[in-house]
Design an enzyme around this catalytic site. Sequence first.
Site, short mmCIF file in Angstrom:
data_model
loop_
_atom_site.label_atom_id
_atom_site.label_comp_id
_atom_site.label_asym_id
_atom_site.label_seq_id
_atom_site.Cartn_x
_atom_site.Cartn_y
_atom_site.Cartn_z
N SER A 184 0.81 -1.22 0.00
CA SER A 184 0.00 0.00 0.00
C SER A 184 0.84 1.27 0.00
O SER A 184 0.30 2.36 0.18
CB SER A 184 -0.93 0.01 1.21
OG SER A 184 -0.19 0.01 2.42
N LYS A 203 -6.15 3.19 8.95
CA LYS A 203 -5.31 4.24 8.38
C LYS A 203 -5.93 5.62 8.59
O LYS A 203 -5.22 6.60 8.87
CB LYS A 203 -5.08 3.95 6.90
CG LYS A 203 -4.22 2.72 6.63
CD LYS A 203 -4.13 2.40 5.16
CE LYS A 203 -3.27 1.15 4.94
NZ LYS A 203 -3.19 0.77 3.51
#
Length: 669
Positions: free
Chosen positions: A576, A619
């Site tokens: 990511s 996140k």
Amino acid sequence: MIFFQKRQEGRAPEAPTTDLDQLAARADAAPLPPHAREAALRELARLRKTDPSVAEYSVGMGYLDFLLGLPWSAATQDRLDLKAASRILDARHHGLGQVKERVLEHLASRVLRQATEFHILVVDDEDIARANLEHVLKKEGYRVRGAANGLEALEEVRRWEFDLIVTDLKMEKMDGMQLLAEARRLSPSTQVMMVTGFATVDTAVQAMRQGAVYYLAKPVNLDELRSTVAGLAREKTRPAVFRSPVLCFAGPPGTGKTSVGQAIAEALGRKFHRMSLAGLRDEAELRGHRRTYVGALPGRVLQSVNRLGVRNPVFMLDELDKIGKDFRGDPAAVFLEMLDPEQNTQFVDNYLEASFDLSQTLFIATVNDVEELSGPLLDRLEVVPFQGYTTGEKVRIALGHLAPRQLRENGLTHPYPEFTPGAVAAVVEGYTREAGVRNLDRELGRACRKLALLRLEGGAGAGALTVDEAMVPALLGPARHVREAAGGAPRVGVATGLVYAGHGGEIIFVEAIRMKGTGEITLTGSLGEVLRESARTALSLVRSRAGELGIDPAAFLEEDLHVHIPAGSVPKEGSSAGLTLALALASLYTGRPLRRDVAMTGEITLSGDVLPVGGIREKLLAAARAGAARVILPEGNRPHVAALAGDETTGVEVAFVKTVQEALGLAGA
């Protein structure tokens, strides 16, 4: 001698009862299924021919005692009250909204499956006869619908599932025999009862051969009708076999997986058993040993069922992903049979050598990492992900559950000290790094023990009844974790990224510099192979867009590149960080600074597309905690953000992009 004989004649005769006779009496009285009774009688017959002094006799006695003690038919009645289940889950756990919803969905299917209402369809082309039968059956408490002919009845069967169809034999358009055949084809579980005024032996035999369960002649004997339908309704109330997948709670440690399983057992009114599978290596521990030696034992599964005394407990298979595998076999393979509803009705323990029905047992598995499970085993599980708690949720859990328990356990009850929300938040941020609350509970326990010592010594702080944020370092020492903060002046070659670790979300800074050289690239920061590939992909993308970005192509040949992610002692892996790496390199070669308060996540392709990634909730929480003003996410993650509650994105602007070029425009100063 005569006196001795008289005394013997005067005593009441006592028939000696051996242990074997007692087991035989238990076998006669026990409600055993046929195959288990046959095994018990066979073992009894063998033991009667065996000398009690040999070892095989004691082995056989132990086997019989275990077989007769198993709960072949004993079961607890489920308490299927969804409102009560919801209250229990809310009282035991704060947060976990999606988990609770999944659990309630699972329980709701059981409520509907075990609905005790008996649905009957009455089919007769005579309105008066049909109305009379409907009236009689409704008075008995059944749910009844009517149809004037066979075609109408088939339409009803397509729309509803009926437990019983009571149909006339002679009708226009479609007679009872044709309806019987079609109804059995459309709904094989529906039973059919024939009613006719033209009853003959041949028609009765024909109807029974085609699948009818009963045959009544007109005029209908209402008592016979009531008793027959009541018997069929009683058969429906027997425990049903649920073929739904086994729940598998997957998530980091300390997120409440085991306690949610206990709450499910409490909501259902079932007994609960937790079996820890961590480090299990011997298949025989689960399936049992064969009775070839004196020390043979049943498997842990049937031992637990025998100890609980019911055949339908809630059985938690804890740490299923930690099972070992060696030359003694693969213990996880046992669960392929145990958890499969097509096979667990005939689960065979090597010690018992007779099949035991585990279909009524509610199995719940817990794992930390789903990837550790084999494909066939994972196929039998319905994974329910457990996500980490937010800081606010941890504070509420600590104040409502953890701190009061720790205070009681450490004797701080007269009076209770009080932890302020700020103090708990300081413990969460500075002393724990986890997705769950296990370490938070441990740190609160340390603080309580320190308070207990101060109270006994009568020193400074002994009389303090309120623990605030300023007192936390005095109780626990200096903070052990310092979280990165997103902020500061924009910088060239530095991008703020978002990653997901086992303890939750974190922000990282990707730093890139260039220097005179020959075009070599250096990657540091304990990067895994996937991250290294993402860095090379990002560099190739920037080089391919050099003209578009205004970069001199010679810079890639005459200068070396060094990419570093701080905290080099911590291994880093994942897919990511591609977007963060690409923007850091684009900033470096274009000289355009990037905002430090703009965080981003996403993977990229060589064509510049941004691909969706996982861990969005964690996140976003990390970005808000670090003070980021904007978060850049892939367009493909828009549905994931829409599904989140509002507090995950509070104070953070979320922007979605499809390409790296769009992200560069949003992150630039």
